[in-house]
Design a protein around this motif. Structure first.
Motif, PDB file in Angstrom:
ATOM      1  N   ALA A  47       0.824  -1.217   0.000  1.00 32.38           N
ATOM      2  CA  ALA A  47       0.000   0.000   0.000  1.00 32.38           C
ATOM      3  C   ALA A  47       0.853   1.260   0.000  1.00 32.38           C
ATOM      4  O   ALA A  47       0.343   2.353  -0.272  1.00 32.38           O
ATOM      5  N   GLN A  48       2.140   1.115   0.290  1.00 30.72           N
ATOM      6  CA  GLN A  48       3.063   2.245   0.292  1.00 30.72           C
ATOM      7  C   GLN A  48       3.901   2.222  -0.980  1.00 30.72           C
ATOM      8  O   GLN A  48       4.565   1.231  -1.281  1.00 30.72           O
ATOM      9  N   ALA A  49       3.857   3.304  -1.726  1.00 31.44           N
ATOM     10  CA  ALA A  49       4.604   3.361  -2.974  1.00 31.44           C
ATOM     11  C   ALA A  49       6.097   3.151  -2.746  1.00 31.44           C
ATOM     12  O   ALA A  49       6.803   2.637  -3.614  1.00 31.44           O
TER      13      ALA A  49
ATOM     14  N   GLN B  34       3.809  -2.786  -8.294  1.00 28.36           N
ATOM     15  CA  GLN B  34       3.764  -1.540  -9.046  1.00 28.36           C
ATOM     16  C   GLN B  34       4.446  -1.665 -10.390  1.00 28.36           C
ATOM     17  O   GLN B  34       5.086  -2.680 -10.711  1.00 28.36           O
TER      18      GLN B  34
ATOM     19  N   ALA C 242       2.175   3.314 -11.757  1.00 27.25           N
ATOM     20  CA  ALA C 242       0.997   2.910 -10.988  1.00 27.25           C
ATOM     21  C   ALA C 242       1.444   1.986  -9.867  1.00 27.25           C
ATOM     22  O   ALA C 242       2.481   1.312  -9.972  1.00 27.25           O
ATOM     23  N   PHE C 243       0.645   1.949  -8.773  1.00 27.07           N
ATOM     24  CA  PHE C 243       0.901   0.981  -7.711  1.00 27.07           C
ATOM     25  C   PHE C 243      -0.433   0.456  -7.179  1.00 27.07           C
ATOM     26  O   PHE C 243      -1.510   0.890  -7.606  1.00 27.07           O
ATOM     27  N   GLY C 244      -0.356  -0.524  -6.270  1.00 30.18           N
ATOM     28  CA  GLY C 244      -1.568  -1.172  -5.811  1.00 30.18           C
ATOM     29  C   GLY C 244      -2.090  -2.195  -6.805  1.00 30.18           C
ATOM     30  O   GLY C 244      -3.272  -2.530  -6.802  1.00 30.18           O
TER      31      GLY C 244
ATOM     32  N   PHE D  21      -3.303   4.764  -7.530  1.00 29.53           N
ATOM     33  CA  PHE D  21      -3.443   3.580  -6.680  1.00 29.53           C
ATOM     34  C   PHE D  21      -4.577   2.718  -7.212  1.00 29.53           C
ATOM     35  O   PHE D  21      -5.694   3.190  -7.427  1.00 29.53           O
ATOM     36  N   TYR D  22      -4.299   1.412  -7.402  1.00 23.58           N
ATOM     37  CA  TYR D  22      -5.256   0.491  -8.012  1.00 23.58           C
ATOM     38  C   TYR D  22      -5.826  -0.532  -7.026  1.00 23.58           C
ATOM     39  O   TYR D  22      -6.356  -1.547  -7.444  1.00 23.58           O
TER      40      TYR D  22
ATOM     41  N   ASN E 187     -10.120   7.287  -4.561  1.00 23.19           N
ATOM     42  CA  ASN E 187      -9.278   6.513  -3.639  1.00 23.19           C
ATOM     43  C   ASN E 187      -8.664   5.292  -4.307  1.00 23.19           C
ATOM     44  O   ASN E 187      -7.554   4.871  -3.951  1.00 23.19           O
ATOM     45  N   ASN E 188      -9.385   4.701  -5.243  1.00 24.57           N
ATOM     46  CA  ASN E 188      -9.010   3.407  -5.798  1.00 24.57           C
ATOM     47  C   ASN E 188      -9.492   3.358  -7.245  1.00 24.57           C
ATOM     48  O   ASN E 188     -10.693   3.456  -7.507  1.00 24.57           O
TER      49      ASN E 188
END
Length: 444
Positions: free
Chosen positions: A177-179, A185, A210-212, A265-266, A305-306
Protein backbone atom coordinates in the motif's frame (compact mmCIF):
# COMPACT_ATOMS: atom_id res chain seq x y z
CA UNK A 1 29.98 0.57 -13.86
CA UNK A 2 28.54 -2.83 -14.75
CA UNK A 3 27.97 -5.52 -12.17
CA UNK A 4 30.41 -8.43 -12.36
CA UNK A 5 29.48 -11.07 -14.92
CA UNK A 6 29.89 -14.01 -12.56
CA UNK A 7 27.90 -12.36 -9.79
CA UNK A 8 24.86 -12.10 -12.06
CA UNK A 9 25.49 -15.50 -13.56
CA UNK A 10 25.25 -14.35 -17.18
CA UNK A 11 26.81 -16.35 -19.96
CA UNK A 12 26.25 -15.50 -23.61
CA UNK A 13 26.32 -18.29 -26.19
CA UNK A 14 26.76 -17.26 -29.81
CA UNK A 15 24.46 -18.45 -32.52
CA UNK A 16 26.02 -21.12 -34.69
CA UNK A 17 24.56 -24.31 -36.13
CA UNK A 18 20.90 -24.89 -35.37
CA UNK A 19 20.76 -27.50 -32.65
CA UNK A 20 17.37 -29.04 -33.35
CA UNK A 21 14.70 -29.19 -36.06
CA UNK A 22 11.12 -30.34 -35.53
CA UNK A 23 9.17 -30.97 -38.75
CA UNK A 24 5.60 -29.69 -38.38
CA UNK A 25 4.25 -33.02 -39.62
CA UNK A 26 5.74 -34.76 -36.57
CA UNK A 27 4.05 -32.57 -33.92
CA UNK A 28 0.78 -33.02 -32.07
CA UNK A 29 -0.72 -31.42 -28.98
CA UNK A 30 -0.10 -33.19 -25.71
CA UNK A 31 -3.77 -32.53 -25.03
CA UNK A 32 -5.76 -31.13 -27.97
CA UNK A 33 -7.64 -28.00 -26.83
CA UNK A 34 -11.11 -26.81 -27.80
CA UNK A 35 -10.88 -24.22 -30.56
CA UNK A 36 -13.49 -21.70 -31.66
CA UNK A 37 -15.05 -22.36 -35.10
CA UNK A 38 -13.12 -20.84 -37.99
CA UNK A 39 -9.76 -21.11 -36.22
CA UNK A 40 -7.23 -23.92 -36.34
CA UNK A 41 -4.26 -24.67 -34.11
CA UNK A 42 -0.93 -26.32 -34.74
CA UNK A 43 2.03 -27.12 -32.52
CA UNK A 44 5.18 -25.58 -33.98
CA UNK A 45 7.64 -26.76 -31.32
CA UNK A 46 7.59 -28.87 -28.17
CA UNK A 47 9.80 -30.40 -25.48
CA UNK A 48 10.99 -27.02 -24.30
CA UNK A 49 11.88 -26.65 -20.63
CA UNK A 50 9.63 -23.83 -19.44
CA UNK A 51 8.74 -21.31 -22.16
CA UNK A 52 7.38 -17.99 -20.93
CA UNK A 53 7.74 -14.62 -22.69
CA UNK A 54 8.00 -14.58 -26.50
CA UNK A 55 8.97 -11.90 -29.02
CA UNK A 56 9.50 -11.80 -32.80
CA UNK A 57 12.61 -9.98 -33.96
CA UNK A 58 12.69 -7.99 -37.20
CA UNK A 59 13.81 -11.09 -39.14
CA UNK A 60 10.79 -13.15 -37.97
CA UNK A 61 12.78 -15.29 -35.55
CA UNK A 62 10.65 -16.09 -32.51
CA UNK A 63 12.72 -15.44 -29.37
CA UNK A 64 11.55 -17.38 -26.32
CA UNK A 65 12.49 -17.03 -22.67
CA UNK A 66 12.80 -20.72 -21.84
CA UNK A 67 12.95 -20.43 -18.06
CA UNK A 68 15.75 -22.55 -16.64
CA UNK A 69 17.62 -22.44 -19.95
CA UNK A 70 17.85 -18.85 -21.20
CA UNK A 71 16.76 -17.22 -24.44
CA UNK A 72 16.25 -19.50 -27.42
CA UNK A 73 15.25 -18.72 -31.00
CA UNK A 74 12.79 -20.62 -33.16
CA UNK A 75 13.38 -20.06 -36.88
CA UNK A 76 11.21 -21.36 -39.70
CA UNK A 77 13.13 -23.65 -42.04
CA UNK A 78 11.30 -24.94 -45.10
CA UNK A 79 14.27 -26.78 -46.59
CA UNK A 80 13.87 -30.43 -47.49
CA UNK A 81 15.81 -31.46 -44.41
CA UNK A 82 13.47 -29.74 -41.96
CA UNK A 83 10.05 -28.45 -43.11
CA UNK A 84 9.48 -27.00 -39.69
CA UNK A 85 11.05 -24.84 -37.01
CA UNK A 86 14.59 -25.01 -35.72
CA UNK A 87 15.76 -24.17 -32.22
CA UNK A 88 19.02 -22.44 -31.34
CA UNK A 89 20.33 -21.00 -28.08
CA UNK A 90 20.84 -17.23 -28.12
CA UNK A 91 21.80 -16.69 -24.46
CA UNK A 92 22.24 -19.50 -21.96
CA UNK A 93 21.23 -18.33 -18.48
CA UNK A 94 19.04 -20.26 -16.08
CA UNK A 95 18.02 -17.12 -14.14
CA UNK A 96 16.03 -15.64 -17.03
CA UNK A 97 12.41 -16.33 -16.20
CA UNK A 98 9.86 -14.31 -18.19
CA UNK A 99 10.29 -10.77 -19.52
CA UNK A 100 11.67 -10.06 -22.98
CA UNK A 101 11.63 -7.18 -25.47
CA UNK A 102 13.78 -5.77 -28.26
CA UNK A 103 14.54 -2.13 -29.01
CA UNK A 104 17.20 -0.28 -31.01
CA UNK A 105 19.37 -3.35 -31.49
CA UNK A 106 19.20 -4.35 -27.82
CA UNK A 107 17.66 -7.52 -26.41
CA UNK A 108 16.21 -6.94 -22.93
CA UNK A 109 15.61 -9.89 -20.58
CA UNK A 110 14.54 -10.11 -16.94
CA UNK A 111 15.54 -12.15 -13.92
CA UNK A 112 13.62 -11.99 -10.64
CA UNK A 113 15.71 -9.02 -9.45
CA UNK A 114 17.12 -7.36 -12.56
CA UNK A 115 16.81 -6.44 -16.22
CA UNK A 116 19.82 -6.78 -18.52
CA UNK A 117 20.47 -5.78 -22.12
CA UNK A 118 22.49 -7.49 -24.86
CA UNK A 119 23.56 -6.16 -28.23
CA UNK A 120 21.48 -8.28 -30.62
CA UNK A 121 21.85 -9.06 -34.32
CA UNK A 122 18.74 -10.61 -35.88
CA UNK A 123 20.60 -11.55 -39.09
CA UNK A 124 22.86 -13.92 -37.17
CA UNK A 125 20.45 -14.52 -34.26
CA UNK A 126 23.23 -13.74 -31.82
CA UNK A 127 24.25 -11.37 -29.05
CA UNK A 128 27.50 -9.45 -28.66
CA UNK A 129 30.50 -10.94 -26.96
CA UNK A 130 30.78 -8.48 -24.08
CA UNK A 131 29.26 -8.47 -20.63
CA UNK A 132 25.55 -7.63 -20.75
CA UNK A 133 24.57 -4.18 -19.57
CA UNK A 134 22.64 -4.04 -16.32
CA UNK A 135 19.60 -1.85 -16.97
CA UNK A 136 17.64 -2.21 -13.70
CA UNK A 137 18.67 -3.89 -10.47
CA UNK A 138 17.31 -4.50 -6.95
CA UNK A 139 13.72 -5.10 -8.13
CA UNK A 140 11.36 -5.70 -5.20
CA UNK A 141 9.43 -8.94 -4.63
CA UNK A 142 11.81 -11.62 -5.86
CA UNK A 143 9.79 -14.72 -4.93
CA UNK A 144 7.43 -16.63 -7.20
CA UNK A 145 6.00 -13.28 -8.31
CA UNK A 146 9.42 -12.31 -9.64
CA UNK A 147 8.56 -13.00 -13.28
CA UNK A 148 8.95 -9.45 -14.54
CA UNK A 149 7.13 -8.24 -17.61
CA UNK A 150 9.01 -5.85 -19.90
CA UNK A 151 7.64 -3.46 -22.48
CA UNK A 152 9.25 -0.88 -24.72
CA UNK A 153 6.51 1.43 -26.05
CA UNK A 154 6.91 2.00 -29.78
CA UNK A 155 8.62 5.34 -30.28
CA UNK A 156 10.60 5.11 -33.49
CA UNK A 157 14.13 3.78 -33.81
CA UNK A 158 15.31 5.14 -30.47
CA UNK A 159 13.14 3.76 -27.66
CA UNK A 160 12.59 6.29 -24.90
CA UNK A 161 11.53 4.05 -22.02
CA UNK A 162 11.58 0.52 -20.67
CA UNK A 163 8.50 -0.35 -18.57
CA UNK A 164 8.95 -3.00 -15.86
CA UNK A 165 6.50 -4.64 -13.44
CA UNK A 166 6.98 -5.92 -9.88
CA UNK A 167 4.48 -7.95 -7.83
CA UNK A 168 4.20 -9.63 -4.46
CA UNK A 169 3.93 -13.22 -3.23
CA UNK A 170 1.32 -12.44 -0.60
CA UNK A 171 -2.48 -12.40 -0.79
CA UNK A 172 -2.46 -9.42 1.58
CA UNK A 173 0.88 -7.61 1.67
CA UNK A 174 0.21 -4.40 3.58
CA UNK A 175 3.61 -3.00 2.62
CA UNK A 176 2.41 -2.78 -0.98
CA UNK A 177 0.00 0.00 0.00
CA UNK A 178 3.06 2.24 0.29
CA UNK A 179 4.60 3.36 -2.97
CA UNK A 180 8.01 3.41 -1.25
CA UNK A 181 7.87 -0.40 -0.81
CA UNK A 182 8.58 -1.01 -4.49
CA UNK A 183 6.03 -3.86 -4.44
CA UNK A 184 3.01 -4.38 -6.69
CA UNK A 185 3.76 -1.54 -9.05
CA UNK A 186 4.89 -0.53 -12.50
CA UNK A 187 7.84 1.75 -13.22
CA UNK A 188 9.51 3.06 -16.33
CA UNK A 189 13.17 3.81 -16.95
CA UNK A 190 14.68 6.13 -19.54
CA UNK A 191 16.60 4.44 -22.34
CA UNK A 192 17.52 7.62 -24.21
CA UNK A 193 19.43 9.03 -21.25
CA UNK A 194 22.75 8.23 -19.62
CA UNK A 195 22.50 4.89 -17.81
CA UNK A 196 23.77 5.10 -14.20
CA UNK A 197 26.77 2.99 -13.34
CA UNK A 198 25.50 -0.48 -12.37
CA UNK A 199 22.08 0.31 -13.85
CA UNK A 200 18.99 1.95 -12.40
CA UNK A 201 18.07 0.99 -8.83
CA UNK A 202 14.42 -0.07 -8.70
CA UNK A 203 13.88 1.36 -5.23
CA UNK A 204 15.22 4.85 -5.96
CA UNK A 205 15.16 5.38 -9.73
CA UNK A 206 12.64 5.44 -12.52
CA UNK A 207 9.15 6.92 -12.68
CA UNK A 208 6.30 5.12 -10.93
CA UNK A 209 3.41 4.68 -13.35
CA UNK A 210 1.00 2.91 -10.99
CA UNK A 211 0.90 0.98 -7.71
CA UNK A 212 -1.57 -1.17 -5.81
CA UNK A 213 -1.52 -3.78 -8.61
CA UNK A 214 -0.99 -7.12 -6.86
CA UNK A 215 0.71 -8.85 -9.77
CA UNK A 216 0.61 -6.85 -12.99
CA UNK A 217 1.87 -9.30 -15.58
CA UNK A 218 0.80 -8.40 -19.11
CA UNK A 219 1.39 -4.97 -20.65
CA UNK A 220 0.60 -3.54 -24.05
CA UNK A 221 0.10 -0.12 -25.63
CA UNK A 222 -2.77 1.16 -27.75
CA UNK A 223 -2.49 3.84 -30.43
CA UNK A 224 -3.46 6.60 -27.99
CA UNK A 225 -0.50 6.03 -25.64
CA UNK A 226 -2.55 4.12 -23.07
CA UNK A 227 -0.92 1.26 -21.18
CA UNK A 228 -3.26 -1.75 -20.77
CA UNK A 229 -2.51 -4.10 -17.89
CA UNK A 230 -3.62 -7.59 -16.89
CA UNK A 231 -3.58 -8.12 -13.14
CA UNK A 232 -3.64 -11.33 -11.10
CA UNK A 233 -5.67 -10.62 -7.95
CA UNK A 234 -5.48 -12.35 -4.56
CA UNK A 235 -6.58 -15.94 -3.96
CA UNK A 236 -7.66 -16.05 -0.32
CA UNK A 237 -9.89 -13.15 0.62
CA UNK A 238 -12.75 -12.51 3.02
CA UNK A 239 -15.48 -9.89 3.16
CA UNK A 240 -17.24 -8.97 6.38
CA UNK A 241 -15.82 -12.13 7.96
CA UNK A 242 -17.08 -14.36 5.13
CA UNK A 243 -14.77 -16.44 2.95
CA UNK A 244 -15.62 -15.30 -0.59
CA UNK A 245 -12.49 -16.67 -2.27
CA UNK A 246 -13.99 -19.56 -4.23
CA UNK A 247 -15.08 -17.23 -7.06
CA UNK A 248 -13.65 -13.88 -5.97
CA UNK A 249 -12.00 -11.46 -6.38
CA UNK A 250 -12.08 -10.84 -10.13
CA UNK A 251 -8.80 -10.69 -11.97
CA UNK A 252 -8.54 -7.31 -13.63
CA UNK A 253 -7.95 -5.46 -16.89
CA UNK A 254 -6.62 -1.99 -16.04
CA UNK A 255 -5.43 1.04 -17.97
CA UNK A 256 -3.01 3.94 -17.39
CA UNK A 257 -2.68 6.94 -19.67
CA UNK A 258 1.00 7.59 -20.31
CA UNK A 259 0.00 11.08 -21.44
CA UNK A 260 -1.02 11.84 -17.87
CA UNK A 261 0.93 9.73 -15.41
CA UNK A 262 -0.23 10.29 -11.83
CA UNK A 263 1.19 7.20 -10.13
CA UNK A 264 -2.37 6.21 -9.23
CA UNK A 265 -3.44 3.58 -6.68
CA UNK A 266 -5.26 0.49 -8.01
CA UNK A 267 -6.52 -0.99 -4.75
CA UNK A 268 -4.20 -3.75 -3.56
CA UNK A 269 -3.97 -4.84 -0.77
CA UNK A 270 -7.19 -3.34 0.61
CA UNK A 271 -9.63 -3.17 -2.29
CA UNK A 272 -10.77 -5.90 -4.66
CA UNK A 273 -13.29 -6.41 -7.45
CA UNK A 274 -16.38 -8.60 -7.23
CA UNK A 275 -16.63 -11.43 -9.75
CA UNK A 276 -19.38 -13.62 -8.24
CA UNK A 277 -21.94 -11.37 -6.48
CA UNK A 278 -23.79 -14.34 -4.93
CA UNK A 279 -21.14 -14.43 -2.21
CA UNK A 280 -22.11 -10.91 -1.11
CA UNK A 281 -25.24 -9.24 0.19
CA UNK A 282 -25.73 -6.43 -2.32
CA UNK A 283 -22.85 -6.16 -4.78
CA UNK A 284 -22.63 -6.61 -8.54
CA UNK A 285 -19.81 -7.93 -10.72
CA UNK A 286 -17.17 -5.23 -11.17
CA UNK A 287 -18.03 -3.40 -7.96
CA UNK A 288 -15.32 -2.72 -5.42
CA UNK A 289 -15.19 -4.15 -1.90
CA UNK A 290 -12.75 -4.02 1.01
CA UNK A 291 -11.15 -7.29 2.06
CA UNK A 292 -9.27 -5.79 5.01
CA UNK A 293 -10.22 -3.89 8.14
CA UNK A 294 -8.26 -0.84 7.00
CA UNK A 295 -11.05 0.67 4.91
CA UNK A 296 -14.79 0.45 4.44
CA UNK A 297 -16.36 -0.71 1.16
CA UNK A 298 -17.36 2.89 0.46
CA UNK A 299 -13.71 3.95 0.47
CA UNK A 300 -12.86 1.31 -2.15
CA UNK A 301 -15.85 2.30 -4.26
CA UNK A 302 -14.64 5.89 -4.67
CA UNK A 303 -12.49 6.25 -7.84
CA UNK A 304 -10.62 9.08 -6.13
CA UNK A 305 -9.28 6.51 -3.64
CA UNK A 306 -9.01 3.41 -5.80
CA UNK A 307 -8.93 3.19 -9.60
CA UNK A 308 -11.34 0.41 -10.68
CA UNK A 309 -10.69 -1.96 -13.61
CA UNK A 310 -11.98 -1.40 -17.13
CA UNK A 311 -13.04 -5.05 -17.36
CA UNK A 312 -13.41 -7.92 -14.92
CA UNK A 313 -11.93 -11.38 -15.58
CA UNK A 314 -13.04 -14.61 -13.93
CA UNK A 315 -11.49 -15.05 -10.51
CA UNK A 316 -8.28 -17.13 -10.48
CA UNK A 317 -8.05 -17.26 -14.30
CA UNK A 318 -4.55 -15.71 -14.01
CA UNK A 319 -4.44 -13.44 -17.08
CA UNK A 320 -0.88 -13.03 -18.26
CA UNK A 321 -0.01 -11.57 -21.66
CA UNK A 322 -2.13 -9.19 -23.77
CA UNK A 323 -1.83 -8.14 -27.40
CA UNK A 324 -3.94 -6.10 -29.81
CA UNK A 325 -4.61 -7.67 -33.20
CA UNK A 326 -3.51 -5.21 -35.89
CA UNK A 327 -4.05 -7.50 -38.89
CA UNK A 328 -1.62 -8.43 -41.64
CA UNK A 329 1.53 -6.38 -42.18
CA UNK A 330 3.21 -8.86 -44.53
CA UNK A 331 2.26 -10.12 -47.99
CA UNK A 332 0.48 -13.37 -47.07
CA UNK A 333 -3.12 -13.04 -45.92
CA UNK A 334 -4.21 -16.64 -46.41
CA UNK A 335 -3.78 -17.76 -42.82
CA UNK A 336 -4.52 -14.58 -40.88
CA UNK A 337 -7.12 -14.50 -38.14
CA UNK A 338 -10.52 -13.06 -39.04
CA UNK A 339 -10.13 -9.50 -40.38
CA UNK A 340 -13.22 -8.44 -38.40
CA UNK A 341 -11.19 -9.05 -35.24
CA UNK A 342 -8.68 -6.30 -36.07
CA UNK A 343 -8.58 -3.91 -33.13
CA UNK A 344 -9.68 -6.53 -30.59
CA UNK A 345 -7.37 -7.55 -27.77
CA UNK A 346 -6.29 -11.08 -26.86
CA UNK A 347 -5.32 -12.27 -23.39
CA UNK A 348 -3.70 -15.52 -22.23
CA UNK A 349 -5.36 -17.16 -19.20
CA UNK A 350 -2.67 -19.20 -17.46
CA UNK A 351 -5.31 -20.87 -15.29
CA UNK A 352 -5.98 -21.56 -11.63
CA UNK A 353 -3.49 -23.40 -9.47
CA UNK A 354 -6.29 -24.89 -7.35
CA UNK A 355 -9.88 -26.01 -7.79
CA UNK A 356 -12.18 -24.95 -9.28
CA UNK A 357 -10.23 -25.18 -12.51
CA UNK A 358 -10.74 -22.03 -14.57
CA UNK A 359 -8.85 -20.33 -17.37
CA UNK A 360 -6.33 -22.43 -19.33
CA UNK A 361 -6.92 -20.75 -22.66
CA UNK A 362 -6.73 -17.61 -24.77
CA UNK A 363 -9.62 -15.15 -24.84
CA UNK A 364 -10.61 -12.38 -27.23
CA UNK A 365 -11.96 -9.06 -25.94
CA UNK A 366 -14.17 -7.18 -28.43
CA UNK A 367 -13.04 -3.56 -28.68
CA UNK A 368 -14.87 -0.28 -29.08
CA UNK A 369 -12.36 1.52 -31.27
CA UNK A 370 -14.20 4.84 -31.11
CA UNK A 371 -14.11 4.94 -27.32
CA UNK A 372 -10.79 3.03 -27.19
CA UNK A 373 -12.14 0.70 -24.49
CA UNK A 374 -13.46 -2.85 -24.26
CA UNK A 375 -16.95 -3.09 -25.74
CA UNK A 376 -18.27 -4.53 -22.48
CA UNK A 377 -18.46 -2.75 -19.14
CA UNK A 378 -16.66 -3.82 -15.98
CA UNK A 379 -19.96 -5.03 -14.46
CA UNK A 380 -20.35 -7.97 -16.87
CA UNK A 381 -19.02 -11.52 -16.86
CA UNK A 382 -19.34 -11.78 -20.63
CA UNK A 383 -16.85 -9.19 -21.82
CA UNK A 384 -14.67 -11.77 -23.58
CA UNK A 385 -14.88 -15.21 -25.19
CA UNK A 386 -12.45 -18.11 -25.49
CA UNK A 387 -10.56 -18.52 -28.73
CA UNK A 388 -9.03 -21.72 -27.41
CA UNK A 389 -9.27 -23.55 -24.09
CA UNK A 390 -8.17 -26.82 -22.52
CA UNK A 391 -10.63 -29.60 -23.28
CA UNK A 392 -10.76 -31.24 -19.85
CA UNK A 393 -10.33 -28.62 -17.14
CA UNK A 394 -10.33 -31.24 -14.38
CA UNK A 395 -7.01 -32.49 -15.81
CA UNK A 396 -5.49 -29.04 -15.33
CA UNK A 397 -2.97 -27.75 -14.48
CA UNK A 398 -0.96 -30.94 -14.87
CA UNK A 399 -2.14 -32.27 -18.23
CA UNK A 400 -3.33 -29.35 -20.32
CA UNK A 401 -2.23 -26.16 -22.03
CA UNK A 402 -1.27 -23.22 -19.79
CA UNK A 403 -0.89 -20.23 -22.09
CA UNK A 404 1.68 -17.58 -21.17
CA UNK A 405 3.14 -15.39 -23.93
CA UNK A 406 1.33 -14.04 -27.00
CA UNK A 407 2.72 -12.68 -30.27
CA UNK A 408 1.23 -11.95 -33.68
CA UNK A 409 3.40 -12.45 -36.73
CA UNK A 410 3.30 -10.36 -39.92
CA UNK A 411 0.80 -12.79 -41.45
CA UNK A 412 -1.77 -12.19 -38.71
CA UNK A 413 -1.25 -15.52 -36.94
CA UNK A 414 -1.21 -15.72 -33.16
CA UNK A 415 1.65 -17.56 -31.48
CA UNK A 416 1.19 -18.68 -27.89
CA UNK A 417 3.54 -20.16 -25.31
CA UNK A 418 2.24 -22.69 -22.81
CA UNK A 419 4.48 -23.54 -19.90
CA UNK A 420 2.80 -26.78 -18.84
CA UNK A 421 3.13 -28.98 -21.92
CA UNK A 422 6.34 -27.88 -23.62
CA UNK A 423 4.83 -26.76 -26.92
CA UNK A 424 4.82 -23.66 -29.08
CA UNK A 425 1.64 -23.35 -31.12
CA UNK A 426 0.12 -21.02 -33.62
CA UNK A 427 -3.49 -20.07 -34.19
CA UNK A 428 -4.79 -18.94 -37.52
CA UNK A 429 -7.95 -19.14 -39.57
CA UNK A 430 -9.50 -22.24 -41.09
CA UNK A 431 -6.52 -24.46 -41.80
CA UNK A 432 -3.39 -22.89 -40.37
CA UNK A 433 -3.09 -22.40 -36.63
CA UNK A 434 0.39 -21.40 -35.50
CA UNK A 435 1.01 -20.68 -31.91
CA UNK A 436 1.48 -22.55 -28.66
CA UNK A 437 4.70 -23.04 -26.74
CA UNK A 438 4.22 -25.61 -24.03
CA UNK A 439 6.57 -26.77 -21.32
CA UNK A 440 7.40 -30.25 -20.15
CA UNK A 441 7.47 -28.98 -16.55
CA UNK A 442 3.76 -29.39 -15.77
CA UNK A 443 3.71 -27.69 -12.40
CA UNK A 444 4.86 -24.11 -12.96
Amino acid sequence: MMLPLLLLGFAAHFHGVFSQCQPLSSLNFTDTPNITPGVTAQVVFNNLTHPRGIKFDDASNLLVVDSGVGVIALTLNNTAGCQGWQRSVVVQNSTFNHGIDIGNGTLYVSTSTSVVGFQYDSSTISVGSGTPTVIVTNIAGAGSSGRRFLLIPASGSDPAFLIVTAGTDSDTDFAAAQASSGLSQIRRFALNASLPGGGYDWMTDGEMIAFGLRNAVGLTMDSNNNLWITENSSDNVTWDGIDVSANNPADEFNVVSLNNITGGFYGYPDCDTVWDPTSFSSFTTGEQFSDTSSFADTFCQSPSNNIPPMLSFQAHASPLDIKFYTGVTGNNTSSALNSSWVGNSFVSFHGSAETPEVGFGVVMIPWNTAANTPTANADTQTGYSFLVQATNLTACPGQCIRPVGLQFDTEGRLFVSSDATGEVCRRSRISDFVGFIDDVDRFS
